[in-house]
Design a protein around this motif. Structure first.
Motif, short mmCIF file in Angstrom:
data_model
loop_
_atom_site.label_atom_id
_atom_site.label_comp_id
_atom_site.label_asym_id
_atom_site.label_seq_id
_atom_site.Cartn_x
_atom_site.Cartn_y
_atom_site.Cartn_z
N LEU A 292 0.95 -1.00 -0.02
CA LEU A 292 -0.12 0.08 -0.16
C LEU A 292 0.88 0.99 -0.50
N ASN A 293 0.28 2.18 -0.98
CA ASN A 293 1.23 3.12 -0.75
C ASN A 293 2.69 3.44 -2.00
N ARG A 294 3.18 2.80 -2.35
CA ARG A 294 4.24 2.16 -2.98
C ARG A 294 3.75 2.43 -4.26
N GLN A 295 4.92 3.33 -5.07
CA GLN A 295 5.43 4.00 -6.53
C GLN A 295 5.44 2.85 -7.33
N LEU A 296 4.42 2.75 -8.44
CA LEU A 296 4.51 1.56 -9.50
C LEU A 296 5.22 2.58 -10.20
N ILE A 297 5.89 1.46 -10.63
CA ILE A 297 6.87 2.02 -11.97
C ILE A 297 6.95 1.25 -13.20
N ASP A 298 7.19 1.65 -14.35
CA ASP A 298 6.61 0.99 -15.67
C ASP A 298 8.18 -0.06 -15.64
N GLN A 299 8.42 -1.29 -15.68
CA GLN A 299 9.28 -1.54 -15.76
C GLN A 299 10.47 -1.72 -16.63
N ALA A 300 9.96 -1.39 -17.72
CA ALA A 300 10.22 -1.16 -19.51
C ALA A 300 10.94 0.38 -19.30
N THR A 301 10.60 1.00 -19.52
CA THR A 301 10.85 2.59 -19.12
C THR A 301 11.20 3.90 -17.86
N GLY A 302 10.88 2.89 -16.42
CA GLY A 302 11.48 3.49 -15.84
C GLY A 302 10.96 4.31 -15.66
N ALA A 303 9.12 5.33 -16.05
CA ALA A 303 7.99 5.74 -15.72
C ALA A 303 7.35 5.32 -14.98
N LEU A 304 7.21 6.37 -13.83
CA LEU A 304 6.54 7.01 -12.25
C LEU A 304 4.84 6.40 -13.05
N LEU A 305 4.43 5.77 -12.51
CA LEU A 305 2.33 5.44 -12.92
C LEU A 305 1.60 5.97 -11.99
N GLY A 306 1.98 6.10 -10.79
CA GLY A 306 0.87 6.50 -9.37
C GLY A 306 1.87 5.34 -8.98
N LYS A 307 0.49 5.49 -7.31
CA LYS A 307 0.70 4.64 -5.99
C LYS A 307 -0.19 3.83 -6.14
N VAL A 308 0.34 2.71 -5.68
CA VAL A 308 -0.35 1.37 -4.81
C VAL A 308 -1.69 2.14 -4.32
N ASP A 309 -2.72 2.42 -4.41
CA ASP A 309 -3.69 2.74 -3.46
C ASP A 309 -4.94 1.56 -2.91
N ASP A 310 -4.76 0.62 -3.23
CA ASP A 310 -5.78 -1.26 -2.81
C ASP A 310 -5.09 -2.48 -3.19
N ILE A 311 -5.59 -2.87 -2.85
CA ILE A 311 -4.96 -4.10 -2.85
C ILE A 311 -6.45 -5.31 -3.74
N GLU A 312 -6.60 -6.38 -4.18
CA GLU A 312 -7.35 -6.86 -4.31
C GLU A 312 -7.62 -8.81 -3.84
N LEU A 313 -7.91 -9.27 -2.78
CA LEU A 313 -7.06 -11.03 -2.83
C LEU A 313 -7.96 -11.83 -2.80
N ASP A 314 -7.95 -12.69 -3.71
CA ASP A 314 -8.54 -13.92 -3.80
C ASP A 314 -8.63 -14.97 -2.93
N LEU A 315 -10.05 -14.81 -2.82
CA LEU A 315 -9.67 -15.25 -0.99
C LEU A 315 -10.36 -17.16 -1.44
N GLN A 316 -10.74 -17.47 -2.41
CA GLN A 316 -11.00 -19.01 -2.76
C GLN A 316 -9.59 -19.89 -2.57
N ALA A 317 -8.28 -18.78 -2.54
CA ALA A 317 -6.95 -19.97 -2.64
C ALA A 317 -7.05 -19.77 -1.17
N ASP A 318 -5.68 -20.77 -1.39
CA ASP A 318 -5.29 -20.89 0.76
C ASP A 318 -4.11 -21.31 0.65
N PRO A 319 -3.09 -20.51 1.46
CA PRO A 319 -4.05 -18.87 2.01
C PRO A 319 -4.11 -17.89 0.60
N PRO A 320 -5.48 -17.65 1.12
CA PRO A 320 -5.36 -16.23 0.47
C PRO A 320 -4.47 -15.95 -0.23
#
Length: 99
Positions: free
Chosen positions: A15-43
């Motif tokens: 959360l709140n980490r900078q997102l960077i385009d791996q190929a260009t190094g461009a700053l793309l934004g920040k991680v605002d939230d995450i989505e979990l797969d609750l069907q997986a064990d562990p999620p």
């Protein structure tokens, strides 16, 4: 979520980490939230959310002090473009005038 034998805590490592385009190094934004797969064990983290965009976990290439991704079809700069056109460009002296 585990990466190369490391346990990552979403709140601390994602959360709140900078997102960077791996190929260009461009700053793309920040991680605002995450989505979990609750069907997986562990999620597991199935996607990162930045603004209104969903970044599938398969597009995450590296997690360190920033999160490097392959953006693919995800447009993470749409909001920045709108702000620049509708707000910043209207501020006197904010255009591309010579200094």
């Amino acid at each position: 979520m585990t990466v190369a034998g490391k346990v990552l805590h979403a709140q601390l490592h994602l959360l709140n980490r900078q997102l960077i385009d791996q190929a260009t190094g461009a700053l793309l934004g920040k991680v605002d939230d995450i989505e979990l797969d609750l069907q997986a064990d562990p999620p597991v983290v199935s996607a990162l959310i930045s603004g209104r965009e969903r970044i599938p976990a398969l597009q995450v290439m590296e997690i360190d002090t920033a999160v490097k991704i392959v953006p693919g079809e995800v447009n993470l700069t749409r909001g920045d473009d709108w702000v620049e056109r509708h707000i910043i460009d209207k501020i006197p002296g904010a255009g591309h005038a010579p200094e």
